[in-house]
Scaffold this motif. Sequence first.
Motif, PDB file in Angstrom:
ATOM      1  N   ARG A  72       2.529  25.241   3.777  1.00  9.72           N
ATOM      2  CA  ARG A  72       2.790  23.786   3.690  1.00  9.72           C
ATOM      3  C   ARG A  72       1.769  23.105   2.790  1.00  9.72           C
ATOM      4  O   ARG A  72       2.097  22.235   1.995  1.00  9.72           O
ATOM      5  N   ALA A  75       2.587  23.778  -0.732  1.00 15.82           N
ATOM      6  CA  ALA A  75       3.706  22.938  -1.197  1.00 15.82           C
ATOM      7  C   ALA A  75       3.194  21.544  -1.552  1.00 15.82           C
ATOM      8  O   ALA A  75       3.593  20.959  -2.575  1.00 15.82           O
ATOM      9  N   ARG A  79       3.243  19.815  -5.244  1.00 13.07           N
ATOM     10  CA  ARG A  79       3.919  18.526  -5.453  1.00 13.07           C
ATOM     11  C   ARG A  79       3.058  17.601  -6.312  1.00 13.07           C
ATOM     12  O   ARG A  79       3.560  16.890  -7.193  1.00 13.07           O
ATOM     13  N   ILE A 105      10.869  20.916  -7.811  1.00 17.55           N
ATOM     14  CA  ILE A 105      11.080  20.236  -6.516  1.00 17.55           C
ATOM     15  C   ILE A 105      11.857  21.162  -5.580  1.00 17.55           C
ATOM     16  O   ILE A 105      11.520  21.305  -4.396  1.00 17.55           O
ATOM     17  N   HIS A 106      12.875  21.827  -6.123  1.00 18.66           N
ATOM     18  CA  HIS A 106      13.649  22.786  -5.310  1.00 18.66           C
ATOM     19  C   HIS A 106      12.704  23.884  -4.792  1.00 18.66           C
ATOM     20  O   HIS A 106      12.750  24.259  -3.611  1.00 18.66           O
ATOM     21  N   ILE A 108       9.477  23.743  -4.295  1.00 22.94           N
ATOM     22  CA  ILE A 108       8.552  23.183  -3.289  1.00 22.94           C
ATOM     23  C   ILE A 108       9.276  23.020  -1.951  1.00 22.94           C
ATOM     24  O   ILE A 108       8.753  23.377  -0.886  1.00 22.94           O
ATOM     25  N   GLU A 109      10.495  22.515  -2.019  1.00 20.38           N
ATOM     26  CA  GLU A 109      11.259  22.346  -0.771  1.00 20.38           C
ATOM     27  C   GLU A 109      11.545  23.703  -0.117  1.00 20.38           C
ATOM     28  O   GLU A 109      11.584  23.817   1.107  1.00 20.38           O
ATOM     29  N   GLU A 112       8.417  24.748   1.693  1.00 21.03           N
ATOM     30  CA  GLU A 112       8.301  23.984   2.954  1.00 21.03           C
ATOM     31  C   GLU A 112       9.255  24.540   4.013  1.00 21.03           C
ATOM     32  O   GLU A 112       8.902  24.699   5.178  1.00 21.03           O
ATOM     33  N   TRP A 113      10.471  24.835   3.589  1.00 21.72           N
ATOM     34  CA  TRP A 113      11.462  25.319   4.546  1.00 21.72           C
ATOM     35  C   TRP A 113      11.065  26.694   5.080  1.00 21.72           C
ATOM     36  O   TRP A 113      11.145  26.962   6.277  1.00 21.72           O
ATOM     37  N   ALA A 443      20.802  25.592  -1.586  1.00 19.17           N
ATOM     38  CA  ALA A 443      19.800  24.731  -0.947  1.00 19.17           C
ATOM     39  C   ALA A 443      18.788  25.655  -0.274  1.00 19.17           C
ATOM     40  O   ALA A 443      19.099  26.827  -0.032  1.00 19.17           O
ATOM     41  N   PRO A 444      17.583  25.160   0.029  1.00 18.76           N
ATOM     42  CA  PRO A 444      16.592  26.054   0.644  1.00 18.76           C
ATOM     43  C   PRO A 444      17.113  26.738   1.898  1.00 18.76           C
ATOM     44  O   PRO A 444      16.792  27.893   2.157  1.00 18.76           O
ATOM     45  N   GLU A 445      17.932  26.036   2.665  1.00 21.53           N
ATOM     46  CA  GLU A 445      18.353  26.583   3.953  1.00 21.53           C
ATOM     47  C   GLU A 445      19.645  27.389   3.879  1.00 21.53           C
ATOM     48  O   GLU A 445      20.160  27.818   4.911  1.00 21.53           O
TER      49      GLU A 445
END
Length: 478
Positions: A72, A75, A79, A105-106, A108-109, A112-113, A443-445
């Motif tokens: 985290r 990330a 950012r 940004i993708h 980094i997300e 985080e995920w 998407a990240p998830e």
Amino acid sequence: MYTELSLCIDGRFIPAGPGRLSEPVTNPATGAVLDELPHATVDELDEAVAAAARAFPGWAATSPFERSAILRRAAGILRERVDAVAAVMTLEQGKPIAESKGELIHAIELIEWLAEEGRRTYGRVVPSRSPGTLEHLVLREPVGVCAAFTPWNFPALTPVRKLGAALAAGCTVILKASEETPGCAVEIVRTLHDAGLPAGCAQLVFGVPSAVSERLIAAPQVRKISFTGSTPVGEHLMALAARGAKRTTMELGGNAPVIVFSDADYTKALATLSAGKFRNAGQVCVSPARFFVHESLHDRFVADVAAHARALRLGDGLDPATQMGPLANARRVEAMEAFVADAERGGARIVAGGKRQGNNGMFFEPTVIAANAPDIRLFQDECFGPILPVMPFSTVEEAIELANGTAAGLAGYAFTQGIEHRQVATHRLRVGMVGINTLAISAPETPFGGVGESGFGSEGGSEGLDAYLQTKLASISA
Ligand code: NAD
């Protein structure tokens, strides 16, 4: 403005220098040399493996909460560095600066995920047939030291897919990023260390790809290989990984079909496809590649998409007005010329573009080709560039057969407003990912991966973490 290119072994960043092999990294928009990239020696490759193996027990035993906190933090730092790292990406890969920022940004997300999802790597308890005297625990453990190989088209996102998932799962990694676009990987590995990643958990190496992969994959400590790139290279790496029964995740070439059905929302289909096709100059594994448009819409679609292609503004990606940058390297320009020549030989009509643009930089015109000829290479082989081939179809069966007509199976798309066509496309396209009325499938998830010769295994989603975990059963008797 650029970055200091270096290797990273056991927490030490090693730049190019006298007596060390290196290679130039160039800007595809201008041909200018950006910097020299150091190559790792054979001893350094062995040291990278040894460092990852030494770090593994400690990192695997670190609480998932602590691992999550480091990721985290990384990330957050990345950012703050988005503008600088995006400029590095555009300088060495060519994509417009807004696309570089979007990719970061993708990425980094995704970190985080994965940081969060890594905290949820639970096992399960299986009810025993002899309750009270025996219990079965199904445990999830990190696979160990991983070797990851990433290409030049997404220089931040692909390294993060592999590094982020491996580290979140408790594995240690040796990453060989692309020698053509190394700067983002350097920045990402630096950021991980700035965030407190212990030395040895993530190494970064460069060199002659075949020599590096052979050395790393042969190392007995390496237990898992993850590769993104072309199918022939993936097959070669799988053969190397067979010795020692090493796990592999293979994200290989796509060749995505697009079906525009007669009941499509035409305006939306045109806008989505003409914008999406030329993203990163078409050098995207899930890029729409083979266009099958219902005969009632075909001529109008060809004319409209060609007008869009002609109007696109090409230029240096650092210029915010640029809509499409150069191709990433000379191989891609030559490949585009060969695809166009083959299409012309096959009787296709070049409706827009078709040529290299200028002598300076790797620019190729956004190209639209109309061809009622499924045998031309554009409908068989992945073009991986800014060429949009269109062919008409009349029946749904014909469209599905054309769409499923290659051995690749990464992504596939359909544009329709009807439930029947939606069902047909969702269930009968032989691909790992389907987009209905959208190209925004990732998407990240969500899991990202293909079938057929596009490989196997997923990145992203909980499946992406599973790829770095192995299952252990503990049966415990009283
Ligand atoms: P290529 O097959 O020479 O290389 C593809 C990638 O694999 C590059 O990053 C390269 O450095 C790496 N590589 C090559 N040989 C290797 C080896 N022995 N060990 C480890 N890594 C190795 O092709 P290319 O000219 O760089 O790209 C052209 C084709 O690659 C495209 O047509 C496309 O099909 C495919 N590609 C796919 C993706 C993707 O996202 N799936 C990305 C880039 C390229």
